[in-house]
Write an enzyme that holds these catalytic residues in place. Structure first.
Site, PDB file in Angstrom:
ATOM      1  N   LYS A 129     -34.683 -32.539  32.674  1.00 10.98           N
ATOM      2  CA  LYS A 129     -33.414 -32.227  33.350  1.00 10.98           C
ATOM      3  C   LYS A 129     -33.027 -30.767  33.110  1.00 10.98           C
ATOM      4  O   LYS A 129     -32.979 -30.307  31.972  1.00 10.98           O
ATOM      5  CB  LYS A 129     -32.336 -33.167  32.812  1.00 10.98           C
ATOM      6  CG  LYS A 129     -30.986 -33.081  33.500  1.00 10.98           C
ATOM      7  CD  LYS A 129     -30.172 -34.319  33.138  1.00 10.98           C
ATOM      8  CE  LYS A 129     -28.707 -34.194  33.462  1.00 10.98           C
ATOM      9  NZ  LYS A 129     -27.972 -35.439  33.131  1.00 10.98           N
ATOM     10  N   VAL A 141     -24.454 -38.877  25.861  1.00  8.67           N
ATOM     11  CA  VAL A 141     -24.989 -37.517  26.040  1.00  8.67           C
ATOM     12  C   VAL A 141     -25.484 -37.349  27.470  1.00  8.67           C
ATOM     13  O   VAL A 141     -26.472 -37.971  27.873  1.00  8.67           O
ATOM     14  CB  VAL A 141     -26.140 -37.244  25.044  1.00  8.67           C
ATOM     15  CG1 VAL A 141     -26.667 -35.830  25.226  1.00  8.67           C
ATOM     16  CG2 VAL A 141     -25.692 -37.486  23.612  1.00  8.67           C
ATOM     17  N   CYS A 142     -24.797 -36.499  28.229  1.00 13.76           N
ATOM     18  CA  CYS A 142     -25.135 -36.302  29.646  1.00 13.76           C
ATOM     19  C   CYS A 142     -26.599 -35.960  29.841  1.00 13.76           C
ATOM     20  O   CYS A 142     -27.289 -36.562  30.666  1.00 13.76           O
ATOM     21  CB  CYS A 142     -24.262 -35.188  30.233  1.00 13.76           C
ATOM     22  SG  CYS A 142     -24.765 -34.602  31.869  1.00 13.76           S
ATOM     23  N   PHE A 143     -27.083 -34.987  29.086  1.00 17.73           N
ATOM     24  CA  PHE A 143     -28.413 -34.468  29.352  1.00 17.73           C
ATOM     25  C   PHE A 143     -29.534 -35.358  28.817  1.00 17.73           C
ATOM     26  O   PHE A 143     -30.704 -35.079  29.035  1.00 17.73           O
ATOM     27  CB  PHE A 143     -28.544 -33.029  28.830  1.00 17.73           C
ATOM     28  CG  PHE A 143     -28.174 -32.013  29.880  1.00 17.73           C
ATOM     29  CD1 PHE A 143     -29.115 -31.548  30.780  1.00 17.73           C
ATOM     30  CD2 PHE A 143     -26.874 -31.554  29.991  1.00 17.73           C
ATOM     31  CE1 PHE A 143     -28.788 -30.632  31.762  1.00 17.73           C
ATOM     32  CE2 PHE A 143     -26.523 -30.634  30.972  1.00 17.73           C
ATOM     33  CZ  PHE A 143     -27.489 -30.176  31.867  1.00 17.73           C
TER      34      PHE A 143
END
Lengths: 127, 240
Positions: free
Chosen positions: B148, B132-134
């Site tokens: 973020k 998961v990027c975030f």
């Protein structure tokens, strides 16, 4: 930053270790440091024909996806499959366990056109 | 207000449009900036992200398109965001490093967000993270406090680079934690953890109209960058 004297270097930041007609290739200490944590290496296929200074693989870090160029023309005869499970070796040991592929060179004299350690160091310091 | 945003394309077309920008610049074209939204929710995966990360039935249930980005990084859900893309030639010398380009473009994003009353900063580098990027932060990202707000990624090709990224505007009714599976041996990212790790413009009390956000980012890039990004590609200037 480490640039071993026995290697040759491309302006695209690959190193070459020559053994007869075979060239072992990886990315330099400067390149791995610039990329940051390497998380994946898309290896070339064994048997692939590669051209000098043409792209033949890719490396992904936590920051970017970048091309890897072959510094010499020839046929890929070996790839470092250990990087599939441990791509971080490119960061930890760029000139050793982090090697990427080996090319059987069509014309070993191509290596003469690559930079020596001093020339590459000057290139990097200029950057 | 000038219409700076392109919102009529599906996920695959958005990624194809960004690749075209990169190819154009690699072919000698000038730098270009594009702002866009997504016609319906989409999950974008990084260039080499394992497809096993995706919970395909969950994506189908939610009507989420899945698309692969040309850039690196991990999966993120689009739909509540405004996405930017910059394609530019690789700068010469020290300005041409990955970090230097992130710093350059972060300047534009930070200036744009400041126009929305948001004080963003470059995130701290957290190293490799899960799917998961975030849920993680890299030096390429922007944060407000420790949360973020913007995730970005790059691809470099033939003397050019594409950087695109997602500014969280508002939350959807679901998030990536429903759509991406935990990796073997790693704990799943909980919805609560993802929410605590992120912040949206809406939660910051900033404007959320996508056209307003896009316009601020265009102005921010113009203010902060010594780059001619006047050849913008938006809904009023899209090439056939």
């Amino acid at each position: 930053m480490d640039f071993p004297d026995e290697l040759r270097y491309s302006e695209e930041h690959e190193w070459v270790a020559v053994d007869g007609a075979r060239a072992r290739i990886g990315i330099t200490d400067f390149a791995q440091d610039s990329l940051g944590d390497v998380v994946y290496v898309e290896l070339p296929g064994v048997g692939a024909n590669v051209m000098a200074h043409a792209t033949c693989a890719e490396v992904e870090s936590t920051k970017s996806v970048s091309e890897i160029f072959s510094p010499v023309t020839g046929t890929v005869v070996e790839v470092n499959e250990a990087l599939n499970d441990a791509p971080e070796q490119v960061n930890a040991d760029p000139y050793g366990a982090g090697w990427i592929f080996v090319v059987e060179m069509a014309d070993p004299a191509e290596v003469d056109a690559l930079l020596d350690a001093g020339g590459y160091r000057a290139l990097v310091e200029e950057a | 207000m000038v219409d700076d945003i392109d919102g009529e394309l599906d996920a695959a077309a958005q990624m194809a449009a960004d690749e075209t920008l990169l190819d154009d610049v690699a072919g000698g074209g000038p730098p270009v900036l594009r702002l866009y939204r997504w016609s319906r929710p989409a999950l974008s995966l990084g260039r080499f992200q394992p497809v096993d990360d995706v919970d395909a039935p969950a994506c189908r249930r939610r009507g989420v398109e899945v698309v692969r980005r040309p850039t690196g990084g991990m999966g993120l859900l689009h739909g509540g965001d405004v996405t930017y893309a910059v394609a530019m030639p690789r700068p010469a010398g020290a300005d041409g490093s990955v970090d230097a380009v992130y710093r350059l473009l972060a300047g534009g994003l930070i200036a744009g967000l400041a126009r929305l009353g948001v004080a963003a900063a470059v995130a701290r580098h957290g190293g490799p993270a899960g799917p998961v990027c975030f849920a993680g932060q890299q030096g390429a990202d922007l944060r407000v406090g420790d949360r973020k707000l913007c995730g970005s990624a790059q691809v470099w090709r033939a003397g050019a680079l594409l950087q695109h990224g997602s500014v969280l505007v508002e939350r959807l009714a679901f998030d990536e934690t429903e759509l991406l599976r935990a990796r073997p041996g790693s704990p799943p990212v909980s919805r609560e953890r993802l929410r605590a790790a992120t912040v949206t413009l809406q939660e910051l009390g900033a404007p959320t109209d996508p056209r307003h956000v896009a316009h601020a980012l265009v102005e921010g890039f113009a203010e902060a960058l010594d780059l001619d990004l006047s050849r913008r590609v938006g809904s009023t200037a899209r090439r056939g």
